[in-house]
Design a protein around this motif. Structure first.
Motif, mmCIF file in Angstrom:
data_model
loop_
_atom_site.group_PDB
_atom_site.id
_atom_site.type_symbol
_atom_site.label_atom_id
_atom_site.label_comp_id
_atom_site.label_asym_id
_atom_site.label_seq_id
_atom_site.Cartn_x
_atom_site.Cartn_y
_atom_site.Cartn_z
ATOM 1 N N GLY A 67 -19.546 8.453 -17.787
ATOM 2 C CA GLY A 67 -19.846 8.806 -16.415
ATOM 3 C C GLY A 67 -21.293 9.255 -16.274
ATOM 4 N N LYS A 68 -21.786 9.173 -15.048
ATOM 5 C CA LYS A 68 -23.183 9.570 -14.813
ATOM 6 C C LYS A 68 -23.402 11.022 -15.199
ATOM 7 C CE LYS A 68 -26.730 9.529 -11.217
ATOM 8 N NZ LYS A 68 -27.035 9.201 -9.803
ATOM 9 N N VAL A 69 -22.400 11.861 -14.965
ATOM 10 C CA VAL A 69 -22.473 13.280 -15.333
ATOM 11 C C VAL A 69 -21.195 13.641 -16.070
ATOM 12 C CG1 VAL A 69 -22.647 15.645 -14.501
ATOM 13 C CG2 VAL A 69 -23.905 13.831 -13.328
ATOM 14 N N ASN A 70 -21.337 14.239 -17.250
ATOM 15 C CA ASN A 70 -20.206 14.761 -18.012
ATOM 16 C C ASN A 70 -20.500 16.215 -18.340
ATOM 17 O OD1 ASN A 70 -18.417 12.352 -18.523
ATOM 18 N ND2 ASN A 70 -20.347 11.569 -19.326
ATOM 19 N N VAL A 71 -19.748 17.118 -17.742
ATOM 20 C CA VAL A 71 -20.042 18.541 -17.837
ATOM 21 C C VAL A 71 -18.910 19.250 -18.568
ATOM 22 C CG1 VAL A 71 -20.500 20.647 -16.544
ATOM 23 C CG2 VAL A 71 -21.363 18.463 -15.694
ATOM 24 N N ASP A 72 -19.270 20.004 -19.596
ATOM 25 C CA ASP A 72 -18.302 20.907 -20.228
ATOM 26 C C ASP A 72 -18.171 22.150 -19.356
ATOM 27 O OD1 ASP A 72 -17.997 19.191 -22.315
ATOM 28 O OD2 ASP A 72 -19.183 20.344 -23.748
ATOM 29 N N VAL A 73 -16.969 22.397 -18.856
ATOM 30 C CA VAL A 73 -16.718 23.576 -18.033
ATOM 31 C C VAL A 73 -16.320 24.716 -18.967
ATOM 32 C CG1 VAL A 73 -15.365 24.558 -16.152
ATOM 33 C CG2 VAL A 73 -16.017 22.129 -16.103
ATOM 34 N N PRO A 184 -18.751 22.564 -11.097
ATOM 35 C CA PRO A 184 -20.205 22.454 -10.901
ATOM 36 C C PRO A 184 -20.612 21.152 -10.222
ATOM 37 C CG PRO A 184 -19.639 22.072 -13.193
ATOM 38 C CD PRO A 184 -18.373 22.466 -12.514
ATOM 39 N N VAL A 185 -19.826 20.093 -10.398
ATOM 40 C CA VAL A 185 -20.100 18.798 -9.774
ATOM 41 C C VAL A 185 -18.771 18.192 -9.344
ATOM 42 C CG1 VAL A 185 -22.182 18.344 -11.139
ATOM 43 C CG2 VAL A 185 -19.954 17.572 -11.979
ATOM 44 N N SER A 186 -18.846 17.154 -8.523
ATOM 45 C CA SER A 186 -17.644 16.408 -8.159
ATOM 46 C C SER A 186 -17.297 15.440 -9.279
ATOM 47 C CB SER A 186 -17.871 15.630 -6.856
ATOM 48 O OG SER A 186 -18.155 16.510 -5.792
ATOM 49 N N GLY A 187 -16.010 15.263 -9.521
ATOM 50 C CA GLY A 187 -15.607 14.344 -10.575
ATOM 51 C C GLY A 187 -14.154 14.515 -10.947
ATOM 52 N N TYR A 188 -13.791 13.911 -12.080
ATOM 53 C CA TYR A 188 -12.412 13.922 -12.552
ATOM 54 C C TYR A 188 -12.242 14.948 -13.667
ATOM 55 C CZ TYR A 188 -11.582 9.671 -9.885
ATOM 56 O OH TYR A 188 -11.448 8.755 -8.864
ATOM 57 N N ILE A 189 -11.127 15.676 -13.593
ATOM 58 C CA ILE A 189 -10.804 16.679 -14.600
ATOM 59 C C ILE A 189 -10.309 15.994 -15.863
ATOM 60 C CG2 ILE A 189 -9.268 18.599 -15.173
ATOM 61 C CD1 ILE A 189 -11.363 19.398 -13.201
ATOM 62 N N GLY A 190 -10.824 16.439 -17.007
ATOM 63 C CA GLY A 190 -10.355 15.926 -18.284
ATOM 64 C C GLY A 190 -9.179 16.739 -18.799
ATOM 65 N N ARG A 191 -9.016 16.745 -20.096
ATOM 66 C CA ARG A 191 -7.910 17.483 -20.714
ATOM 67 C C ARG A 191 -8.147 18.981 -20.579
ATOM 68 N NH1 ARG A 191 -6.964 19.502 -25.920
ATOM 69 N NH2 ARG A 191 -4.747 19.721 -26.412
ATOM 70 N N LEU A 208 -13.095 24.790 -21.252
ATOM 71 C CA LEU A 208 -11.880 24.836 -20.439
ATOM 72 C C LEU A 208 -11.432 23.435 -20.066
ATOM 73 C CD1 LEU A 208 -12.731 27.843 -18.070
ATOM 74 C CD2 LEU A 208 -11.194 27.844 -20.046
ATOM 75 N N THR A 209 -12.382 22.580 -19.774
ATOM 76 C CA THR A 209 -12.122 21.164 -19.509
ATOM 77 C C THR A 209 -13.464 20.443 -19.462
ATOM 78 O OG1 THR A 209 -10.925 19.598 -18.080
ATOM 79 C CG2 THR A 209 -12.219 21.298 -16.994
ATOM 80 N N VAL A 210 -13.424 19.149 -19.320
ATOM 81 C CA VAL A 210 -14.632 18.341 -19.145
ATOM 82 C C VAL A 210 -14.541 17.664 -17.785
ATOM 83 C CG1 VAL A 210 -15.995 16.408 -19.996
ATOM 84 C CG2 VAL A 210 -14.891 17.949 -21.610
ATOM 85 N N LEU A 211 -15.595 17.799 -17.014
ATOM 86 C CA LEU A 211 -15.631 17.238 -15.669
ATOM 87 C C LEU A 211 -16.571 16.044 -15.658
ATOM 88 C CD1 LEU A 211 -14.525 17.720 -12.825
ATOM 89 C CD2 LEU A 211 -16.478 19.185 -12.367
ATOM 90 N N SER A 212 -16.066 14.874 -15.240
ATOM 91 C CA SER A 212 -16.848 13.639 -15.272
ATOM 92 C C SER A 212 -17.084 13.123 -13.865
ATOM 93 C CB SER A 212 -16.125 12.563 -16.098
ATOM 94 O OG SER A 212 -15.983 12.979 -17.436
ATOM 95 N N ASP A 213 -18.340 12.933 -13.541
ATOM 96 C CA ASP A 213 -18.720 12.277 -12.286
ATOM 97 C C ASP A 213 -18.870 10.793 -12.591
ATOM 98 O OD1 ASP A 213 -19.725 11.352 -9.943
ATOM 99 O OD2 ASP A 213 -21.498 12.632 -9.898
ATOM 100 N N VAL A 214 -17.905 9.982 -12.156
ATOM 101 C CA VAL A 214 -17.877 8.560 -12.515
ATOM 102 C C VAL A 214 -18.136 7.660 -11.313
ATOM 103 C CG1 VAL A 214 -16.383 8.876 -14.519
ATOM 104 C CG2 VAL A 214 -15.356 8.523 -12.267
ATOM 105 N N ARG A 215 -18.780 8.201 -10.273
ATOM 106 C CA ARG A 215 -19.134 7.325 -9.150
ATOM 107 C C ARG A 215 -20.096 6.231 -9.584
ATOM 108 N NH1 ARG A 215 -20.893 11.982 -5.084
ATOM 109 N NH2 ARG A 215 -21.714 12.717 -7.088
ATOM 110 N N GLU A 216 -20.855 6.524 -10.630
ATOM 111 C CA GLU A 216 -21.651 5.515 -11.324
ATOM 112 C C GLU A 216 -21.345 5.624 -12.816
ATOM 113 O OE1 GLU A 216 -25.661 4.694 -8.711
ATOM 114 O OE2 GLU A 216 -25.732 6.217 -10.268
ATOM 115 N N ILE A 217 -21.273 4.463 -13.461
ATOM 116 C CA ILE A 217 -20.940 4.424 -14.880
ATOM 117 C C ILE A 217 -22.142 3.912 -15.661
ATOM 118 C CG2 ILE A 217 -19.634 3.090 -16.596
ATOM 119 C CD1 ILE A 217 -18.020 5.370 -15.686
ATOM 120 N N TYR A 218 -22.457 4.600 -16.753
ATOM 121 C CA TYR A 218 -23.498 4.150 -17.664
ATOM 122 C C TYR A 218 -22.847 3.369 -18.805
ATOM 123 C CZ TYR A 218 -26.808 7.400 -15.453
ATOM 124 O OH TYR A 218 -27.624 8.054 -14.570
ATOM 125 N N ALA A 219 -23.348 2.156 -19.039
ATOM 126 C CA ALA A 219 -22.901 1.341 -20.169
ATOM 127 C C ALA A 219 -24.033 1.310 -21.190
ATOM 128 C CB ALA A 219 -22.548 -0.070 -19.709
#
Length: 393
Positions: A67-73, A184-191, A208-219
């Motif tokens: 994901g464009k942003v992957n944040v450790d919460v 901290p950002v919009s995205g999908y909650i991980g485990r 606590l979880t990892v939050l991924s903003d996947v509106r854009e994907i980096y390959a």
């Protein structure tokens, strides 16, 4: 023959054995006089004459998706996890509450800090009163000015104590705010590895979880040095940045070999080659508004390129030996010979050959599994157009 057998039977045993041997010789002579069967005719195999024509080729490179942003919460304060407001896999918006840590300890620290402010304020007021009392006395030379200077110093110290106490209030208030963990950002909650009642802190190995903003994907994918040189030579421009602007959109092939609906764009190239692998990393960006792709997906980035004169052959006409690709060419005597070729690109059914074949040569396009060098075949001519129609590029 019957007469010979009757005579042998009436004779002595030794003569009988001699007769048997004579009979065997006669039978062997009869068998050897029979004609040998004719050899099988040469196999009939389809043969295609090589032609060159403009074509669109592609290269594929394994890619990992993020994901464009992957944040450790992570929690900013330690305490017992009191509430979990979201579930794994949920989509959240920036600022939305995720977790709540028991705030009781930090609320009491805030109350204590507020009390310290009141005490410090009282000391400052008392120092102010003392300073005001001494000022006229010093003006009338009743007391020494040393006492007034001491009173002013006491006032400044009390004033500083008030500021320090207010800062402690601010710090305690921040800690109370940290007990509510927001996105901290919009995205999908991980485990979410922790459950309600677990003791958590900012030094924990797991977030606590990892939050991924996947509106854009980096390959992320890598090219070898020869592929990189060929890539940058295909596009005009003096710098890599200018060449990237001229590069066409790229495709993303998913793990099930289907093509992702959105096209991507190569945006960045790493500044140096990896000394261990000899490869350089690229990053392509794909829009993902529907959230179909997630961090951790894998796939292949497909780059297309136009070839003005390409030699195209069916993949089934080739075979591999020790990572080298070969075809069987057909000479005028209808004898076949294996020949190595260099692959410049491919499609689902065809290879584009950059070296090893030239226009006008003939190759066997199927049934090569039983052939050997020097074997003779009966060619069945097949046009390149008919081959392309049967299996589109």
């Amino acid at each position: 023959m019957e007469l010979l057998l009757k005579k042998m039977i009436t004779r002595k045993p030794l003569a009988y054995l001699s007769g048997i041997l004579m009979l065997a010789v006669v039978l062997y002579s009869c068998a050897s006089n029979q004609a040998a069967p004719p050899p099988p005719p040469p196999p009939q195999l389809p043969v295609m004459a090589i032609t060159s024509a403009p074509a669109t080729t592609y290269l594929e490179f394994p890619a990992s998706l993020e994901g464009k942003v992957n944040v450790d919460v992570r929690p900013q304060v330690s305490g017992y996890l009191e509430k979990i407001f979201v579930d794994e896999g949920a989509y959240v918006k920036a600022g939305q509450p995720l977790f709540k840590i028991n705030p009781q300890v930090y609320a009491e620290q805030l109350n204590s800090a507020n009390s310290n402010v009141l005490a410090a304020q009282a000391n400052m007021d008392r120092a102010q009163v003392e300073m005001d009392r001494l000022a006229p006395l010093v003006a009338n030379n009743v007391v020494s000015d040393v006492q007034l200077k001491t009173a002013k110093a006491n006032y400044e110290a009390a004033k500083a104590a008030v500021a320090q106490a207010k800062a402690a209030v601010g710090s305690a208030r921040i800690n109370v705010g940290y007990t509510l963990v927001n996105a901290p950002v919009s995205g999908y909650i991980g485990r979410i590895p922790y459950k309600i009642g677990a003791l958590v802190g900012n030094n924990d190995a797991q977030p606590l979880t990892v939050l991924s903003d996947v509106r854009e994907i980096y390959a992320y994918f890598s090219m070898s040095e020869p592929d990189f040189i060929a890539f940058k030579n295909n596009f005009p421009g003096k710098t890599i940045e200018e060449k990237l602007k001229q590069a066409p959109p790229v495709e993303l092939i998913l793990a099930d070999n289907t093509s992702f609906t959105e096209k991507g764009k190569i945006e960045t190239i790493e500044g140096q080659f990896n000394k261990t692998t000899g490869a350089i990393s690229f990053r392509a960006t794909f829009p993902n508004a529907a959230g179909i792709l997630r961090t951790g997906n894998t796939g292949k980035v497909r780059l297309t390129q136009e070839v003005p004169a390409a030699i195209t052959i069916p993949q089934e006409a080739t075979f591999e030996i020790q990572d080298k690709v070969f075809v069987y060419t057909v000479a005028d005597s209808n004898k076949v010979a294996s020949k190595p070729i260099t692959i410049a690109g491919k499609t689902a059914n065809y290879y584009f050959v950059s070296d090893g074949l030239k226009a006008g040569e003939k190759i066997v396009i199927s049934g090569t599994g039983t052939l050997k060098d020097g074997a003779v075949i009966t060619p069945q001519p097949v046009s390149a157009d008919s081959v392309l129609k049967s299996k589109p590029l």
